[in-house]
Design an enzyme around this catalytic site. Structure first.
Site, mmCIF file in Angstrom:
data_model
loop_
_atom_site.group_PDB
_atom_site.id
_atom_site.type_symbol
_atom_site.label_atom_id
_atom_site.label_comp_id
_atom_site.label_asym_id
_atom_site.label_seq_id
_atom_site.Cartn_x
_atom_site.Cartn_y
_atom_site.Cartn_z
ATOM 1 N N ARG A 237 0.911 -1.113 -0.058
ATOM 2 C CA ARG A 237 0.161 0.152 -0.038
ATOM 3 C C ARG A 237 1.010 1.084 -0.013
ATOM 4 N NH1 ARG A 237 -3.838 -2.773 -1.449
ATOM 5 N NH2 ARG A 237 -5.625 -3.122 -0.183
ATOM 6 N N GLU A 266 -4.486 6.978 -4.661
ATOM 7 C CA GLU A 266 -4.821 6.300 -6.009
ATOM 8 C C GLU A 266 -6.258 6.765 -6.246
ATOM 9 O OE1 GLU A 266 -4.221 2.141 -5.444
ATOM 10 O OE2 GLU A 266 -2.167 2.181 -4.936
ATOM 11 N N HIS A 284 -1.578 0.305 -9.882
ATOM 12 C CA HIS A 284 -2.012 -0.994 -8.825
ATOM 13 C C HIS A 284 -2.708 -2.214 -9.692
ATOM 14 C CE1 HIS A 284 -3.935 -1.381 -4.525
ATOM 15 N NE2 HIS A 284 -3.903 -2.790 -5.318
#
Ligand code: 8YV
Length: 317
Positions: A237, A266, A284
């Site tokens: 993360r 994000e 991601h």
């Protein structure tokens, strides 16, 4: 739960798309509401929030307390992913709402991505590709890259994903060290309790830790310990990293490079990363293969079905 009429179907809310085959089953069995398509999400929640009994979301997206509070009939938050850091677990527990994940099925993909980023970054593959695509090869001599085989790897977070990364790195004759909350019995790799000591010892630091604690663990001092020949890879993360410090370290060549699949905010990425030659960036995508997303979707379906059939969802946290 098949062929029910719209009135009988349980209302569920999707915060992001799922693969088509999973979507078809959701549409067959549930009354599906799509938050991600709403031009005014708040208006949508005000209108249908009281009907919603299940939410399907992703690990990064999660479900905030603010949204859960608008869903008084909510029984289950089915995360298509393994991270629960973006779900308010305490609030869900208070209300007796199940939170489920999809453990196991995405381990290989995330580990593959970690190795992909590692190789791409050390071998400067994205810079090389840009040179070819831009037609600049004839007038370009790239600096020599860094050898991957035989590197020393420090894995931060030695759960399923960390161990799968180690297994792959072993095929590259890597020396593998790790840190975790505690040493894991039976693992053949040395445990280094102190993160700074680990960073100092290794060529590549790979972050594969859960973000449930929420705090930054990779800060300027860890990057300093990694040093000008060290690389940082993140498939966990972005919020675990001080991104400003990482950007500075990359710009000032205090570390050699980074391979990043995840970011703090994000889908927004600090623009400073865009022009750096020593980074590999991904949006991601670690679990984003059709095979894995289908497996994750099937586990989401199982969790929803169990919940709405009065059983305990098999993958609850
Ligand atoms: C996905 C993830 O991006 O598992 C997680 O926690 O972050 C990723 O697998 C996400 O969950 C997709 O829905």
């Amino acid at each position: 739960m098949t062929n029910k009429s719209a009135q009988q179907k349980t209302d569920i809310l999707l915060t992001q798309p799922v693969p088509e085959a999973i979507d078809e089953i959701l549409l067959r069995d549930y009354q599906v509401h799509r938050l991600y398509q709403a031009s005014e999400p708040n208006a949508m929640l005000a209108e249908i929030g009281s009907l919603i009994k299940g939410v399907v979301t992703g690990g990064a997206k999660g479900l905030s307390r603010e949204i859960m509070a608008q869903l008084p009939a909510l029984k289950i938050v089915a995360v298509s992913g393994i991270g629960t850091d973006a779900v308010d677990l305490a609030y869900a527990a208070e209300r007796g709402i199940f939170v489920t994940t999809t453990p196991g099925v995405l381990t290989d993909d995330v580990a593959d991505m970690a190795l992909g980023l590692l190789i791409a970054t050390l071998r400067q593959m994205s810079e090389g590709e840009q040179v070819v695509r831009a037609g600049r090869w004839p007038q370009t001599t790239l600096p020599l890259a860094r050898k991957v085989t035989g590197t020393t790897l420090g894995i931060v977070g030695m759960g399923r994903v960390g161990q799968a990364i180690a297994k792959r790195a072993a095929a590259f004759d890597a020396r593998i060290l790790y840190t975790s909350r505690a040493a894991i019995p039976g693992l053949p790799y040395p445990f280094v309790a102190d993160l700074h000591a680990l960073a100092q010892e290794v060529d590549v630091l790979v972050l594969a830790a859960s973000a449930d604690g929420g705090e930054v663990i990779i800060d300027a001092s860890v990057l300093e310990a990694l040093g000008p020949d060290g690389y940082f890879i993140n498939v966990a993360r972005g919020k675990l990293v001080d991104e400003a410090a990482l950007l500075t370290a990359l710009r000032e060549k205090r570390i050699a490079g980074a391979g990043l699949d995840v970011f703090a905010n994000e889908p927004h990425v600090p623009e400073g990363f865009f022009t750096l030659p020593n980074v590999t960036l991904q949006p991601h995508r670690a679990s984003a293969t059709l095979q894995t997303r289908l497996a994750m979707g099937n586990m989401v379906l199982e969790n929803l079905a169990a919940c709405f059939n009065g059983q305990l969802p098999p993958h609850r946290v």
